[in-house]
Design a protein around this motif. Structure first.
Motif, short mmCIF file in Angstrom:
data_model
loop_
_atom_site.label_atom_id
_atom_site.label_comp_id
_atom_site.label_asym_id
_atom_site.label_seq_id
_atom_site.Cartn_x
_atom_site.Cartn_y
_atom_site.Cartn_z
N LEU A 1 0.80 -1.15 -0.17
CA LEU A 1 0.05 -0.08 0.13
C LEU A 1 0.89 1.28 -0.10
O LEU A 1 1.82 1.45 0.86
CB LEU A 1 -0.80 -0.15 1.05
CG LEU A 1 -2.18 0.92 1.25
CD1 LEU A 1 -3.03 0.85 0.13
CD2 LEU A 1 -2.76 1.08 2.60
N VAL A 2 0.63 2.12 -1.05
CA VAL A 2 1.49 3.50 -1.00
C VAL A 2 0.51 4.57 -1.07
O VAL A 2 -0.46 4.52 -1.80
CB VAL A 2 2.24 3.33 -2.37
CG1 VAL A 2 3.33 4.65 -2.50
CG2 VAL A 2 3.01 2.10 -2.56
N ALA A 3 0.81 5.63 -0.35
CA ALA A 3 0.19 6.99 -0.43
C ALA A 3 0.94 8.12 -0.47
O ALA A 3 2.07 8.06 0.02
CB ALA A 3 -0.78 6.87 0.90
N SER A 4 0.46 9.05 -1.25
CA SER A 4 1.14 10.23 -1.23
C SER A 4 0.37 11.42 -1.25
O SER A 4 -0.92 11.64 -1.54
CB SER A 4 2.27 10.54 -2.51
OG SER A 4 1.30 10.80 -3.59
N PHE A 5 0.76 12.65 -0.65
CA PHE A 5 0.09 13.88 -0.70
C PHE A 5 0.84 15.02 -0.82
O PHE A 5 2.07 15.26 -0.09
CB PHE A 5 -0.69 13.82 0.87
CG PHE A 5 -1.79 14.89 1.01
CD1 PHE A 5 -2.83 15.01 0.53
CD2 PHE A 5 -1.27 16.05 1.78
CE1 PHE A 5 -3.74 16.25 0.38
CE2 PHE A 5 -2.20 17.35 2.00
CZ PHE A 5 -3.48 17.19 1.24
N LYS A 6 0.35 15.99 -1.81
CA LYS A 6 0.89 17.12 -2.00
C LYS A 6 0.53 18.26 -1.29
O LYS A 6 -0.72 18.65 -1.49
CB LYS A 6 0.80 17.57 -3.56
CG LYS A 6 1.67 16.55 -4.59
CD LYS A 6 1.59 17.55 -5.70
CE LYS A 6 2.64 16.54 -6.62
NZ LYS A 6 2.61 17.14 -8.16
N LEU A 7 1.45 18.68 -0.41
CA LEU A 7 1.05 19.83 0.77
C LEU A 7 0.81 20.97 -0.02
O LEU A 7 -0.09 21.90 0.08
CB LEU A 7 1.70 19.79 1.98
CG LEU A 7 1.80 18.81 3.05
CD1 LEU A 7 2.80 18.95 4.12
CD2 LEU A 7 0.33 18.62 3.63
#
Length: 671
Positions: free
Chosen positions: A427-433
């Motif tokens: 499971l991979v997650a990313s978030f651009k602040l």
């Protein structure tokens, strides 16, 4: 208690990472300040050089290899965070890579998307990959973010993707021939040739060939506890030849096809271990004859459907001779041959503009024969199926995959390992602040079975070895911004990880063959931090600096009652640092590369009581000078490299001293 210790180390690592990030902030602040001052000046800017990936990824391309004074793929990987190269020394010495302390068997090596495997040892000798035909090298922790990849690419803790040079020709210039010569210390002579040819608007081919000859001689120092004694590495002459040819098709309908054949031959002398007061033995030799043929096909439709088909056959022959071995024959003569048959199919489809799903299936059949009495003649059939999904919602990206590995093994005589059917989720997650700042995290579960050698090799046979299961947890951040001031861009990356391994397989080399065993539980806590920037130094001068630091605490946590509890695993340094800096102007470039490794242990005792119980820390400095220009209107590249400038005496593997200061020059011309 174990949980408390784990949390303690995790917090400690996070604190250290935070401190390092805070220490780097002045660089960023200065860059912002300079940007303001020079905003009125007309200056061309560069885009930030960062591979777009939601998992930790590092990349070097062909123009950057010389900055790291690299001769082969293993040398280039030393500049990456979290990478520990195990090197037996010399031009022909075995060179393998361990990423984040998980061992070389947990790292997949892909050549143009298809895995290079070795069921006998499970480790790929990256020293045999010449850089003359390499366009880029990328290291993915976890896995590649692209969903259209073979199922096998999901089945490792990390992936090294080697992309070769592709023909770049036009009808006006339908061919390109590049030839060069590298020469240097240890009697090194390495001529190479590359021929690119355009056959039509859709077809082209490329052929690469190179040969390497070296006597492998160098002097070294061994330490006896009070003084140094000089020795000389002999019997290490190496001769290799490699031919690689690839045919490419690029259709008007986005379809792509390639077919590659590769042949590698090596004749290498294996110097004996350097023992105190004992002249090292000579005469051991190793011959390799490796051949493979692989083909790949890809096509993309306007409705978002993509397919990929791959096939490969590999035949590897290894011949080992020790004329001094103490047995009834008075020598040891062993020959091994491997066959691999591989087929892969993958499909990806865009369900919506922000949601893609994929399915891939691979089948791999490995077999091995040998001239050893009572050899088991194993055959391993592995079927891999994986489903994956990638979903984007605004600044948020979520990717998941579930890999099923079904493995059946048979032997001609005796017993073998049981049938395995294992599910491995990721499971991979990313978030651009914000535009330059991205947060990322991943969890990955993976397992590996023991190799043929770990199970069946006569001198270290251990058929009771258990498969090794690893769980990886990673959180990190990336700051990547193009600038218009003195600095062209700045990139900051940091990742903190925790690995938990059950039944970890440990191999410890010794004077002859080494030993292999399971340890019940091991865990690793670590952090990778990197900063990279380029800028203008005045006039036509440009500067570049890249710093990568890794902290890794890889521990044996099997039994709190034993003396080895929480001891650092063998051959795993706690600290690795690489600094690469240079200046360039009008085709000239001068680069400095500094690498540091803290001390390592070669067993589980972790004792530093005497000089012979650990491998000391070492620091290596390399300098390279390069010129890219023209000779009679033809492009030429000249380079000179000095490795180990300060003549550091050191070892990477116990009793195998590495070379001191060495030199290398090269000339290349393109027609």
């Amino acid at each position: 208690m174990k949980t408390a210790v784990t949390i303690k180390y995790f917090i400690l690592t996070a604190k250290r990472t935070t401190v390092m990030l805070l220490a780097l902030l002045p660089f960023y602040a200065a860059a912002q300040q300079d940007t303001t001052k020079l905003r009125q000046v007309t200056i061309s800017t560069s885009r930030a050089e960062l591979l777009k990936s939601i998992t930790p990824a590092q990349q070097l391309n062909s123009s950057q290899f010389i900055r790291y004074s690299a001769f082969n793929v293993a040398d280039a990987l030393r500049g990456f965070s979290g990478v520990n190269v195990k090197d037996y020394g010399g031009v022909g010495g075995l060179k393998t890579v361990s990423v984040r302390g998980l061992g070389a068997n947990h790292t997949a090596v892909l050549l143009d998307g298809i895995q290079i495997s070795d069921a006998e040892n499970g480790q790929i000798d990256l020293g045999k990959f010449n850089l003359n035909n390499v366009q880029s090298i990328t290291l993915f922790n976890g896995q590649s973010p692209d969903l259209l990849i073979p199922a096998r690419s999901f089945a490792s803790a990390s992936v090294i993707a080697i992309n070769t040079t592709k023909p770049a020709l036009t009808s006006e210039k339908p061919y390109r021939i590049t030839m060069g010569l590298i020469a240097g210390s240890f009697g090194l002579i390495n001529p190479y040739l590359q021929w690119q040819q355009r056959l039509s608007n859709k077809w082209s081919f490329i052929v690469n060939t190179n040969t390497t000859n070296a006597n492998g001689k160098y002097k070294y120092l061994t330490y006896n506890g009070s003084d140094y004694a000089e020795g000389e590495r002999l019997g290490a002459a190496v001769r290799t030849q490699q031919v690689d040819g690839a045919l490419y098709f690029n259709g008007n309908d986005s379809s792509k096809f390639n077919f590659r054949v590769n042949y590698y031959h090596a004749d290498r002398g294996l110097p004996g271990a350097a023992l105190l007061y004992v002249p090292p033995q000579q005469g051991q030799r190793l011959w390799n004859n490796d051949f493979f043929a692989q083909a790949g096909y890809q096509k993309k439709w306007d409705n978002g459907l993509r397919i990929m088909l791959n096939a490969k056959y590999a035949n590897s022959y290894l011949h080992y001779l020790d004329p001094n071995f103490k047995n009834t024959l008075g020598y040891l003569d062993q020959q091994f041959r491997q066959h691999e048959y591989y087929q892969s199919a993958a499909v990806a489809y865009m369900l919506a503009k922000n949601w893609e799903i994929s399915y891939a299936a691979d089948i791999v059949i490995n077999s091995m024969t040998a001239n050893l009495p009572s050899f088991k003649y194993p055959t391993r059939t592995t079927v891999l199926n994986v489903i994956a999904s990638n979903f984007k919602a605004g600044s948020f990206t979520l990717q998941g995959s579930l890999l099923n590995t079904n493995l059946v093994e048979s032997v001609a005589t005796g017993t073998t390992i049981p049938h395995r059917n294992v599910f491995s989720p990721t499971l991979v997650a990313s978030f651009k602040l914000s535009e330059p700042l991205m947060l990322r995290a991943f969890y990955k579960s993976i397992f590996r079975v023991p190799t043929f050698n770990e199970l069946y090799y006569n001198f270290i046979t251990n058929t009771k070895l258990k498969p090794e299961f690893a769980h990886q947890y990673n959180v990190g951040a990336v700051y990547n911004k193009g600038l218009k001031g003195i600095l062209d861009y700045i990139t900051l990356t940091t990742d903190v990880y925790y690995n938990r391994v059950t039944d970890k397989i440990i191999y410890t080399p010794n004077v002859y063959a080494g030993s292999v065993f399971n340890i019940a539980k091991a865990e690793g806590l670590g952090a990778d931090v990197g900063i990279r920037t380029e800028g203008k130094l005045g006039g036509a001068y440009k500067g570049i600096i890249a710093i990568n630091y890794s902290y890794q605490r890889a521990m044996n946590i099997s039994d709190p009652e034993t003396s080895t509890y929480q001891n650092q695993l063998p051959y795993t340094p706690r600290h690795l640092l690489n600094v690469n800096a240079g200046v360039s102007k009008n085709g000239w470039g001068l680069y400095y590369n500094q690498m540091y490794s803290s001390l390592r242990f070669y067993n589980n005792n972790n004792s530093t009581a005497t000089f012979d119980e650990y491998l000391p820390a070492y620091a290596l400095a390399d300098v390279s000078l390069i010129y890219k220009g023209k000779f009679s209107s033809l492009p030429v590249v000249l380079s000179a490299v000095v490795n180990n400038v300060f003549d550091q005496n050191y070892v990477v593997v116990r009793r195998y001293p590495m070379p001191g200061r060495s030199f290398r020059i090269s000339f290349q011309i393109t027609i």
